[in-house]
Enzyme design. Structure first.
Site, mmCIF file in Angstrom:
data_model
loop_
_atom_site.group_PDB
_atom_site.id
_atom_site.type_symbol
_atom_site.label_atom_id
_atom_site.label_comp_id
_atom_site.label_asym_id
_atom_site.label_seq_id
_atom_site.Cartn_x
_atom_site.Cartn_y
_atom_site.Cartn_z
ATOM 1 N N PHE A 151 42.778 -71.710 56.341
ATOM 2 C CA PHE A 151 42.851 -71.443 54.896
ATOM 3 C C PHE A 151 43.971 -70.410 54.685
ATOM 4 O O PHE A 151 44.004 -69.392 55.376
ATOM 5 C CB PHE A 151 41.495 -70.883 54.464
ATOM 6 C CG PHE A 151 41.258 -70.867 52.991
ATOM 7 C CD1 PHE A 151 40.712 -71.977 52.358
ATOM 8 C CD2 PHE A 151 41.547 -69.747 52.235
ATOM 9 C CE1 PHE A 151 40.470 -71.959 50.992
ATOM 10 C CE2 PHE A 151 41.301 -69.725 50.873
ATOM 11 C CZ PHE A 151 40.757 -70.836 50.256
ATOM 12 N N TYR A 273 29.911 -67.726 47.413
ATOM 13 C CA TYR A 273 29.864 -68.697 46.310
ATOM 14 C C TYR A 273 29.901 -70.144 46.772
ATOM 15 O O TYR A 273 29.889 -71.037 45.949
ATOM 16 C CB TYR A 273 30.984 -68.425 45.304
ATOM 17 C CG TYR A 273 32.370 -68.264 45.892
ATOM 18 C CD1 TYR A 273 33.116 -69.373 46.251
ATOM 19 C CD2 TYR A 273 32.924 -66.999 46.079
ATOM 20 C CE1 TYR A 273 34.380 -69.224 46.793
ATOM 21 C CE2 TYR A 273 34.188 -66.842 46.619
ATOM 22 C CZ TYR A 273 34.913 -67.966 46.975
ATOM 23 O OH TYR A 273 36.151 -67.802 47.512
HETATM 24 C C1 LIG Z 1 36.840 -69.963 50.425
HETATM 25 C C2 LIG Z 1 37.569 -69.275 51.535
HETATM 26 C C3 LIG Z 1 38.167 -68.021 51.337
HETATM 27 C C4 LIG Z 1 38.156 -67.404 49.957
HETATM 28 O O1 LIG Z 1 38.549 -66.097 49.928
HETATM 29 P P1 LIG Z 1 38.355 -65.275 48.552
HETATM 30 O O2 LIG Z 1 38.823 -63.934 48.878
HETATM 31 O O3 LIG Z 1 36.924 -65.390 48.172
HETATM 32 O O4 LIG Z 1 39.195 -65.949 47.515
HETATM 33 C C5 LIG Z 1 38.775 -67.408 52.419
HETATM 34 N N1 LIG Z 1 38.814 -68.010 53.638
HETATM 35 C C6 LIG Z 1 38.260 -69.232 53.849
HETATM 36 C C7 LIG Z 1 38.306 -69.853 55.201
HETATM 37 C C8 LIG Z 1 37.621 -69.900 52.800
HETATM 38 O O5 LIG Z 1 37.091 -71.096 53.010
#
Ligand SMILES: *Cc1c(COP(=O)(O)O)cnc(C)c1O
Length: 462
Positions: A151, A273
């Site tokens: 991600f 979430y």
């Molecule tokens: C959903 C997700 C995030 C989201 O990070 P936020 O700080 O909540 O926006 C980060 N890393 C991974 C692997 C995710 O799937």
């Protein structure tokens, strides 16, 4: 359809692919009643719980309670609310600890996932650079090992933390390459660890966000520790769907050596979430193994101070002797309160049962794709249940248009470039019947070429 999983075989379940059979499975499902505890949108097949889980009534109730406490207690809520707001991040950590296989003191709810990656990677880069006399200028800068399917925010945060320490991210953010564009082979992680002696931190996702591969946390932890590296995991796509044993991972095979200092994941982050269903942007969570408690966090703030002396308002920071030290500022009560009710729903269902149903649903989905869809469709998610998270990546050259056509027909999925339709049958509120309808809708769209009416490629959040 085409098998893309190295011959690991077809779905395990085989069997009856009729709607009636799906309904029979729902009738026999021990978790069927959990669905009634969620706000399930009318007339929709919601398959996006790995992006934003549906609202549990229990989460709305704990949120409303905190709103009432604010109205009635105002400032006194920090001490007089029940549970009190002052220790709320820690109390929520206690609730989540069993879901990740950690001790209560090792988990806290705080910040966002991205901020938690910043502070934890920063903290451990500092630990690696530190000597009793301060940073050792002669030491080689540590590398952080990630993978090329991560991600994106994880890489952005790690690069920033490297840069802030004068370390060139182009040299020291090292990405293990995927062989197939879908999965990461633990052997390739081990190979990089053997080739490079500068890896200080291995940071991997538990489940890859696109393909849904579940990585081997145990094996990666052991490999990292065998090479003297620390290991952290981003569990955003697994918490609440997959049972974890963060403390037990990578424990020494030789139980008699009396040395438990090498086992256990060093740190982890996740968001609340997705499968935890605590609402959009809900406060995130983190885990730090107790052997690291007392370390000064990279992003220090007063909320991570020892709670006993926090309100003495001294100018010297004294980290809490727990994961609570990685809190930064005041706990965001309204973004945290839903976690209390949402975690309770998962705990009552039992994370092992949740995982069992999740695997049964994804197996059923894969079987339907195999049997009912054409050759342009393939499954990009591992068929081995031990390597599968909670969602299934259905690949198709027209994945984007298919996802749009599905949404217009009440099937809420999302698209991830280049060709993946992610379908998440979240086990607490998804029925086998819903999964059957998702594939039936795809079959109808394909048969009528209905997706060709959509723009080949759009933008925005899906
Ligand atoms: C959903 C997700 C995030 C989201 O990070 P936020 O700080 O909540 O926006 C980060 N890393 C991974 C692997 C995710 O799937």
């Amino acid at each position: 359809m085409t098998d893309t999983d190295g011959g690991a075989g077809r779905s395990q379940s085989g069997g009856d692919r009729t709607l009636a059979a799906a309904r029979e499975r729902d009738a026999a499902d021990p978790l069927a009643e959990a669905r009634e505890r969620f706000a399930v949108p009318d007339g929709e097949r919601y398959m996006d719980g790995n992006s934003l889980g549906l609202a549990p009534d229990a989460a709305l109730a704990t949120l409303e309670r905190v709103v009432d406490e604010w109205r009635e207690l105002a400032i006194r809520g920090w001490e007089e609310a029940d549970p009190d707001w002052f220790h709320y991040g820690e109390r929520l950590g206690d609730l989540l600890a069993p879901l990740v296989g950690a001790r209560e003191s090792e988990v806290v709810v705080a910040n966002s996932t991205t901020v938690n990656i910043h502070t934890l990677i920063g903290t451990f880069l500092d630990t690696l650079a530190g000597t009793p006399a301060g940073p050792d200028p002669a030491a080689e800068s540590p590398a952080v090992l990630v993978n090329d399917l991560d991600f994106p925010t994880d890489h952005y945060a790690i690069r920033a933390q490297l840069r802030q320490r004068g370390i060139d991210p182009d040299q020291k953010l090292v990405a293990v390459e995927s062989r197939d564009g879908r999965t990461i082979d633990a052997a390739d992680i081990e190979a990089v660890l053997r080739e490079r002696d500068d890896v200080g931190i291995v940071f991997m996702p538990s489940v890859l966000y696109r393909s849904g591969q579940l990585l081997d946390v145990d094996r990666i932890t052991r490999a990292a520790h065998d090479h003297g590296a620390l290991v952290g995991f981003d569990c955003a796509h697994s918490i609440g769907a997959v049972d974890h044993d963060l403390r037990g991972a990578g424990a020494s095979d030789d139980a008699d050596d009396g040395d438990d200092s090498t086992g256990g994941v060093d740190f982890a982050v996740w968001c609340s979430y997705k499968y935890l269903n605590a609402g959009p942007g809900a406060t995130a969570g983190l885990y730090v193994h107790e052997r690291h408690h007392g370390t000064t966090p990279a992003l220090a703030g007063w909320w991570g101070n020892d709670k006993d002396t926090q309100f003495e308002m001294r100018h010297t920071y004294e980290p809490a002797d727990s994961a609570g030290a990685w809190q930064i500022g005041t706990v965001p009560m309204l973004s945290s309160a839903p976690i209390e009710g949402a975690a309770e729903v998962v705990r009552e269902a039992g994370i092992e049962r949740v995982r069992e149903k999740s695997l049964a649903l994804t197996d059923y989905l894969i079987g339907l794709v195999d049997d009912r869809l054409g050759d342009d469709f393939s499954v990009g998610t591992p068929r081995d249940p031990e390597r599968r998270g909670g969602h299934v990546a259905i690949e198709h050259p027209e994945g984007y248009r298919l996802s749009e056509a599905l949404r217009d027909r009440g099937v809420v999925v999302d698209f991830r470039p280049p060709n993946v339709v992610r379908v998440c049958p979240a086990p607490l509120y998804t029925r086998y019947e819903d999964v059957w309808h998702v594939v039936e809708t795809l079959r109808e769209i394909e048969a009528a070429d209905a997706h060709l009416e959509y723009d080949p490629r759009g933008g925005g959040v899906t």
